[in-house]
Design a protein around this motif. Structure first.
Motif, PDB file in Angstrom:
ATOM      1  N   ALA A 171       0.830  -1.205   0.000  1.00 52.34           N
ATOM      2  CA  ALA A 171       0.000   0.000   0.000  1.00 52.34           C
ATOM      3  C   ALA A 171       0.864   1.255   0.000  1.00 52.34           C
ATOM      4  N   ARG A 210      -9.085  -4.278  -3.599  1.00 53.44           N
ATOM      5  CA  ARG A 210      -8.788  -4.210  -5.031  1.00 53.44           C
ATOM      6  C   ARG A 210      -9.840  -4.934  -5.857  1.00 53.44           C
ATOM      7  N   ALA A 245      -8.632   1.693  -2.470  1.00 49.55           N
ATOM      8  CA  ALA A 245      -8.254   1.073  -3.742  1.00 49.55           C
ATOM      9  C   ALA A 245      -9.020   1.730  -4.867  1.00 49.55           C
ATOM     10  N   LEU A 296      -3.301   1.039  -4.590  1.00 50.10           N
ATOM     11  CA  LEU A 296      -3.767   0.830  -3.228  1.00 50.10           C
ATOM     12  C   LEU A 296      -3.031   1.784  -2.291  1.00 50.10           C
TER      13      LEU A 296
END
Length: 301
Positions: A9, A196, A216, A222
């Motif tokens: 992330a 996602r 996301a 992300l």
């Protein structure tokens, strides 16, 4: 302490804020130029929750807010929030907003963002309301979907993917499990994959709330925010987040920017509540007064 975000992330941090400043109204702009938000939600069981979203939208800089809610709660809500206009909607025997009346459609063209779902508790009623909105072919306003409509979102996946701009979806773990039609345990094993997957399935920006919040977007990017605290896990907190997001869409942010900025503003408001009130026991409505202060500090980062 907030849980860590997945290693893949991207961090939602000061560097990101500096690179993506909030749009600012020009000098002399009137309230219409600052963005118009419609909030649709509430029920007789939770008649005040939608007011949190409406006030959050005003606190986050929207110039005008209209609230559509169940008719028996409309006058009381309007008295508690005199800054907002109120639209009284038909109520079902279950105390929920009934199937969307024609009267909503005429207001859509006069708003820049719609927040649908806060404080609704019935998935069938919420799904019908959302379906009626998505059926308006000429409606191009920003869209935030929160709470009950998320549980039946699979029925609207095609309509959401067909929108010109992605909607912003704000589920917790249980709601994203409903969106993906799987068990919550599956989500917990890989929250990044779930966020996602939902972003791709619905062509939307997905804000997966939790100890760390993941955002996301379609295409796989992300982001992670770990600055929240356990005090934010309280009734109405998500309603506040949804209202902030609606305001930022109305002010001109892209869906991804609106989602990320709202997560940061919400989390930082929670941090200030924890510092000034206590780490547990502050109320969602106490977040509201901190939003302008946090927004100002974020603009100065």
């Amino acid at each position: 302490m907030a849980e860590s975000a997945p290693a893949e992330a991207l961090p939602l941090d000061v560097a990101w804020l500096r690179a993506h400043p909030l749009p600012q109204p020009v000098s002399g702009a009137d309230k219409n130029a600052r963005g118009r938000v419609m909030v649709l939600g509430g029920c007789l069981t939770v008649p005040g929750g939608v007011g949190l979203s409406a006030e959050a939208a005003l606190r986050a800089g929207a110039g005008k807010v209209r609230v559509g809610t169940v008719a028996p709660a409309a006058i009381a809500l309007g008295a508690l929030l005199p800054e907002a206009a109120v639209l009284a909607l038909p109520v079902s025997p279950e105390g929920e907003i009934d199937a969307p009346p024609e009267g909503i459609a005429e207001h859509l063209s006069r708003c820049d963002a719609v927040v649908v779902g806060p404080a609704m508790s019935s998935e069938p009623h919420a799904s019908r309301l959302l379906g009626g909105l998505l059926a308006q072919a000429d409606w191009t306003a920003g869209l935030v979907i929160d709470a009950a409509p998320l549980l039946g979102l699979s029925a609207h996946a095609e309509a959401l993917r067909a929108r010109g701009a992605p909607a912003v979806l704000t589920p917790h773990v249980g709601e994203i499990a409903g969106m993906l039609e799987c068990d919550a345990e599956v989500i917990e094993r890989d929250r990044a994959a779930a966020a996602r997957s939902a972003a791709e399935r619905f062509g939307a920006v997905v804000v997966l709330k939790g100890g760390s919040t993941l955002v996301a977007e379609p295409g796989g990017a992300l982001y992670g925010y770990t600055g929240g605290n356990v005090g934010l896990a309280t009734g109405g907190s998500g309603d506040v987040l949804a209202g902030i997001t609606g305001a930022l869409l109305a002010r001109g942010c892209s869906p991804l920017e609106a989602a990320l900025w709202s997560v940061w503003l919400h989390g930082e408001a929670g941090r200030r509540c924890a510092e000034t009130i206590g780490p547990l026991g502050f109320l969602a409505r106490e977040l509201l007064g901190f939003i302008p202060q946090v927004m100002r500090s974020g603009d100065q980062e």
